[in-house]
Scaffold this motif. Structure first.
Motif, PDB file in Angstrom:
ATOM      1  N   SER A  84     -29.206 -18.320 -21.523  1.00 15.11           N
ATOM      2  CA  SER A  84     -29.461 -17.081 -20.791  1.00 15.11           C
ATOM      3  C   SER A  84     -30.916 -16.943 -20.378  1.00 15.11           C
ATOM      4  CB  SER A  84     -29.054 -15.885 -21.658  1.00 15.11           C
ATOM      5  OG  SER A  84     -29.360 -14.662 -21.027  1.00 15.11           O
ATOM      6  N   SER A  85     -31.126 -16.164 -19.320  1.00 20.78           N
ATOM      7  CA  SER A  85     -32.486 -15.852 -18.887  1.00 20.78           C
ATOM      8  C   SER A  85     -33.087 -14.743 -19.745  1.00 20.78           C
ATOM      9  CB  SER A  85     -32.481 -15.416 -17.414  1.00 20.78           C
ATOM     10  OG  SER A  85     -31.621 -14.313 -17.223  1.00 20.78           O
ATOM     11  N   GLU A  86     -32.236 -14.079 -20.534  1.00 19.50           N
ATOM     12  CA  GLU A  86     -32.712 -13.034 -21.437  1.00 19.50           C
ATOM     13  C   GLU A  86     -33.174 -13.683 -22.739  1.00 19.50           C
ATOM     14  OE1 GLU A  86     -30.199  -9.714 -22.030  1.00 19.50           O
ATOM     15  OE2 GLU A  86     -29.437  -9.730 -19.978  1.00 19.50           O
ATOM     16  N   ALA A  87     -34.453 -13.624 -22.989  1.00 20.91           N
ATOM     17  CA  ALA A  87     -35.008 -14.321 -24.151  1.00 20.91           C
ATOM     18  C   ALA A  87     -35.297 -13.402 -25.336  1.00 20.91           C
ATOM     19  CB  ALA A  87     -36.292 -15.042 -23.747  1.00 20.91           C
ATOM     20  N   ALA A  88     -34.940 -12.131 -25.213  1.00 17.07           N
ATOM     21  CA  ALA A  88     -35.243 -11.189 -26.295  1.00 17.07           C
ATOM     22  C   ALA A  88     -34.492 -11.571 -27.560  1.00 17.07           C
ATOM     23  CB  ALA A  88     -34.873  -9.770 -25.870  1.00 17.07           C
ATOM     24  N   ALA A  89     -35.172 -11.436 -28.692  1.00 19.70           N
ATOM     25  CA  ALA A  89     -34.563 -11.798 -29.973  1.00 19.70           C
ATOM     26  C   ALA A  89     -33.310 -10.973 -30.236  1.00 19.70           C
ATOM     27  CB  ALA A  89     -35.573 -11.604 -31.101  1.00 19.70           C
ATOM     28  N   GLY A  90     -33.345  -9.708 -29.834  1.00 18.47           N
ATOM     29  CA  GLY A  90     -32.185  -8.845 -30.042  1.00 18.47           C
ATOM     30  C   GLY A  90     -30.960  -9.339 -29.311  1.00 18.47           C
ATOM     31  N   THR A  91     -31.161  -9.910 -28.121  1.00 19.32           N
ATOM     32  CA  THR A  91     -30.050 -10.444 -27.343  1.00 19.32           C
ATOM     33  C   THR A  91     -29.416 -11.623 -28.070  1.00 19.32           C
ATOM     34  OG1 THR A  91     -31.116  -9.785 -25.264  1.00 19.32           O
ATOM     35  CG2 THR A  91     -29.385 -11.444 -25.123  1.00 19.32           C
ATOM     36  N   ALA A  92     -30.251 -12.506 -28.595  1.00 19.67           N
ATOM     37  CA  ALA A  92     -29.739 -13.662 -29.335  1.00 19.67           C
ATOM     38  C   ALA A  92     -28.962 -13.218 -30.561  1.00 19.67           C
ATOM     39  CB  ALA A  92     -30.901 -14.568 -29.737  1.00 19.67           C
ATOM     40  N   GLN A  93     -29.473 -12.226 -31.272  1.00 15.19           N
ATOM     41  CA  GLN A  93     -28.816 -11.755 -32.492  1.00 15.19           C
ATOM     42  C   GLN A  93     -27.451 -11.164 -32.194  1.00 15.19           C
ATOM     43  OE1 GLN A  93     -31.735  -9.069 -34.107  1.00 15.19           O
ATOM     44  NE2 GLN A  93     -32.986 -10.695 -34.958  1.00 15.19           N
ATOM     45  N   LYS A  94     -27.356 -10.385 -31.102  1.00 18.55           N
ATOM     46  CA  LYS A  94     -26.074  -9.788 -30.748  1.00 18.55           C
ATOM     47  C   LYS A  94     -25.088 -10.854 -30.287  1.00 18.55           C
ATOM     48  CE  LYS A  94     -27.791  -5.177 -29.592  1.00 18.55           C
ATOM     49  NZ  LYS A  94     -28.035  -4.187 -28.520  1.00 18.55           N
ATOM     50  N   ALA A  95     -25.573 -11.861 -29.557  1.00 18.95           N
ATOM     51  CA  ALA A  95     -24.691 -12.944 -29.118  1.00 18.95           C
ATOM     52  C   ALA A  95     -24.106 -13.670 -30.319  1.00 18.95           C
ATOM     53  CB  ALA A  95     -25.467 -13.928 -28.223  1.00 18.95           C
ATOM     54  N   LEU A  96     -24.926 -13.890 -31.347  1.00 25.47           N
ATOM     55  CA  LEU A  96     -24.455 -14.542 -32.566  1.00 25.47           C
ATOM     56  C   LEU A  96     -23.434 -13.669 -33.280  1.00 25.47           C
ATOM     57  CD1 LEU A  96     -27.875 -15.880 -33.932  1.00 25.47           C
ATOM     58  CD2 LEU A  96     -26.045 -17.238 -32.908  1.00 25.47           C
ATOM     59  N   ARG A  97     -23.661 -12.360 -33.275  1.00 23.41           N
ATOM     60  CA  ARG A  97     -22.745 -11.444 -33.947  1.00 23.41           C
ATOM     61  C   ARG A  97     -21.363 -11.459 -33.293  1.00 23.41           C
ATOM     62  NH1 ARG A  97     -26.095  -7.414 -34.652  1.00 23.41           N
ATOM     63  NH2 ARG A  97     -26.425  -7.752 -36.861  1.00 23.41           N
ATOM     64  N   PHE A  98     -21.323 -11.700 -31.985  1.00 21.08           N
ATOM     65  CA  PHE A  98     -20.056 -11.709 -31.263  1.00 21.08           C
ATOM     66  C   PHE A  98     -19.374 -13.070 -31.257  1.00 21.08           C
ATOM     67  CE2 PHE A  98     -21.461  -7.685 -29.280  1.00 21.08           C
ATOM     68  CZ  PHE A  98     -20.321  -6.951 -29.542  1.00 21.08           C
ATOM     69  N   GLY A  99     -19.973 -14.071 -31.885  1.00 14.87           N
ATOM     70  CA  GLY A  99     -19.282 -15.343 -32.008  1.00 14.87           C
ATOM     71  C   GLY A  99     -20.001 -16.566 -31.482  1.00 14.87           C
ATOM     72  N   ALA A 100     -21.176 -16.390 -30.872  1.00  8.49           N
ATOM     73  CA  ALA A 100     -21.931 -17.550 -30.400  1.00  8.49           C
ATOM     74  C   ALA A 100     -22.507 -18.314 -31.595  1.00  8.49           C
ATOM     75  CB  ALA A 100     -23.065 -17.112 -29.474  1.00  8.49           C
ATOM     76  N   VAL A 101     -22.717 -19.629 -31.420  1.00 14.75           N
ATOM     77  CA  VAL A 101     -23.300 -20.433 -32.497  1.00 14.75           C
ATOM     78  C   VAL A 101     -24.771 -20.700 -32.257  1.00 14.75           C
ATOM     79  CG1 VAL A 101     -21.092 -21.539 -32.977  1.00 14.75           C
ATOM     80  CG2 VAL A 101     -22.711 -22.657 -31.425  1.00 14.75           C
ATOM     81  N   GLY A 102     -25.241 -20.456 -31.024  1.00 18.94           N
ATOM     82  CA  GLY A 102     -26.628 -20.711 -30.696  1.00 18.94           C
ATOM     83  C   GLY A 102     -27.028 -19.999 -29.427  1.00 18.94           C
ATOM     84  N   PHE A 103     -28.329 -19.958 -29.166  1.00 14.08           N
ATOM     85  CA  PHE A 103     -28.858 -19.232 -28.012  1.00 14.08           C
ATOM     86  C   PHE A 103     -30.104 -19.950 -27.537  1.00 14.08           C
ATOM     87  CE2 PHE A 103     -31.432 -16.157 -25.815  1.00 14.08           C
ATOM     88  CZ  PHE A 103     -30.545 -15.304 -25.174  1.00 14.08           C
ATOM     89  N   ILE A 104     -30.151 -20.306 -26.244  1.00 19.34           N
ATOM     90  CA  ILE A 104     -31.351 -20.925 -25.680  1.00 19.34           C
ATOM     91  C   ILE A 104     -31.651 -20.292 -24.326  1.00 19.34           C
ATOM     92  CG2 ILE A 104     -31.269 -23.169 -26.822  1.00 19.34           C
ATOM     93  CD1 ILE A 104     -29.714 -24.271 -24.515  1.00 19.34           C
ATOM     94  N   GLY A 105     -32.919 -20.242 -23.982  1.00 19.57           N
ATOM     95  CA  GLY A 105     -33.337 -19.667 -22.716  1.00 19.57           C
ATOM     96  C   GLY A 105     -33.159 -20.643 -21.567  1.00 19.57           C
ATOM     97  N   LYS A 106     -32.937 -20.088 -20.375  1.00 17.13           N
ATOM     98  CA  LYS A 106     -32.756 -20.944 -19.201  1.00 17.13           C
ATOM     99  C   LYS A 106     -34.035 -21.669 -18.804  1.00 17.13           C
ATOM    100  CE  LYS A 106     -28.726 -19.183 -16.797  1.00 17.13           C
ATOM    101  NZ  LYS A 106     -28.177 -18.737 -15.507  1.00 17.13           N
TER     102      LYS A 106
END
Length: 206
Positions: A84-106
């Motif tokens: 995602s282009s959204e790099a905020a830590a809060g965004t990554a945390q919510k994505a993980l809470r909904f089932g994602a295994v990882g988060f990286i910026g575009k």
């Protein structure tokens, strides 16, 4: 044994970049693409050997974390790596809470994206933040079936049962039955409370 990687992003050039990264890491994988959430869901449903989903949070048909939630509900055993282009830590945390295994910026280097893909394919996952208030609610939402989640998103849009039934090609009686199950799973008494539960987790309607 074959395996499929789904690349869900509405930007052709970035899909091409993700395809290059995925191909470098998993040369044996079949790559399929989806430019909208609806097409990504169809590709996920059709792939019996789906091994990984690379998902852009902001694509047509998806708002907030509805894309993560819907794809996770459809294929709960398949890792979802959010790009995602959204790099905020809060965004990554919510994505993980909904089932994602990882988060990286575009804006990550190709090597970083490849490393994240390799980690996801081997089962590595980032630890979701612990929140004693939100975690039980997240688990309740995760217990919804794909159809129930679509009904929930329709409710969040303010649509009536008959409108949701038309959207999903189901009878109004079936929608009512799903609503009964949704209220029970979320441990709430009515539609308004169910919407508040979902919004508390940032689950935006598609």
């Amino acid at each position: 044994m074959t395996r499929t990687i789904l690349i869900a992003d509405d930007h052709p050039l970035f899909r091409q970049a993700l395809a290059m990264a995925a191909g470098n890491v998993a040369k044996d994988a079949r790559l399929v693409e989806g430019a909208t959430l609806a097409s990504a869901l169809l590709e996920a449903q059709a792939a019996d050997d789906l091994a990984l989903i690379l998902l852009d949070l902001k694509m047509p048909g998806a708002e907030g974390f509805s894309g993560v939630a819907l794809l996770h509900a459809e294929k709960p055993e398949v890792p979802i790596l959010v790009v995602s282009s959204e790099a905020a830590a809060g965004t990554a945390q919510k994505a993980l809470r909904f089932g994602a295994v990882g988060f990286i910026g575009k804006d990550s280097d190709l090597s970083v994206i490849e490393a994240a893909i390799a980690d996801a394919l081997t089962g590595k996952r980032l630890a979701a933040p612990v929140d004693p208030l939100l975690d039980p609610v997240a688990a309740q939402i995760a217990s919804l079936t794909p159809t129930q989640l679509k009904v929930m998103l329709g409710v969040m849009q303010g649509r009536l049962n008959k409108q949701i039934a038309f959207d999903l090609g189901l009878s109004e009686a079936t929608i009512k039955a799903h609503m009964t199950s949704i209220l029970k799973k979320l441990d709430v008494q009515n539609r308004t409370q169910a919407v508040l539960v979902a919004k508390a987790l940032g689950l935006a309607p598609a």
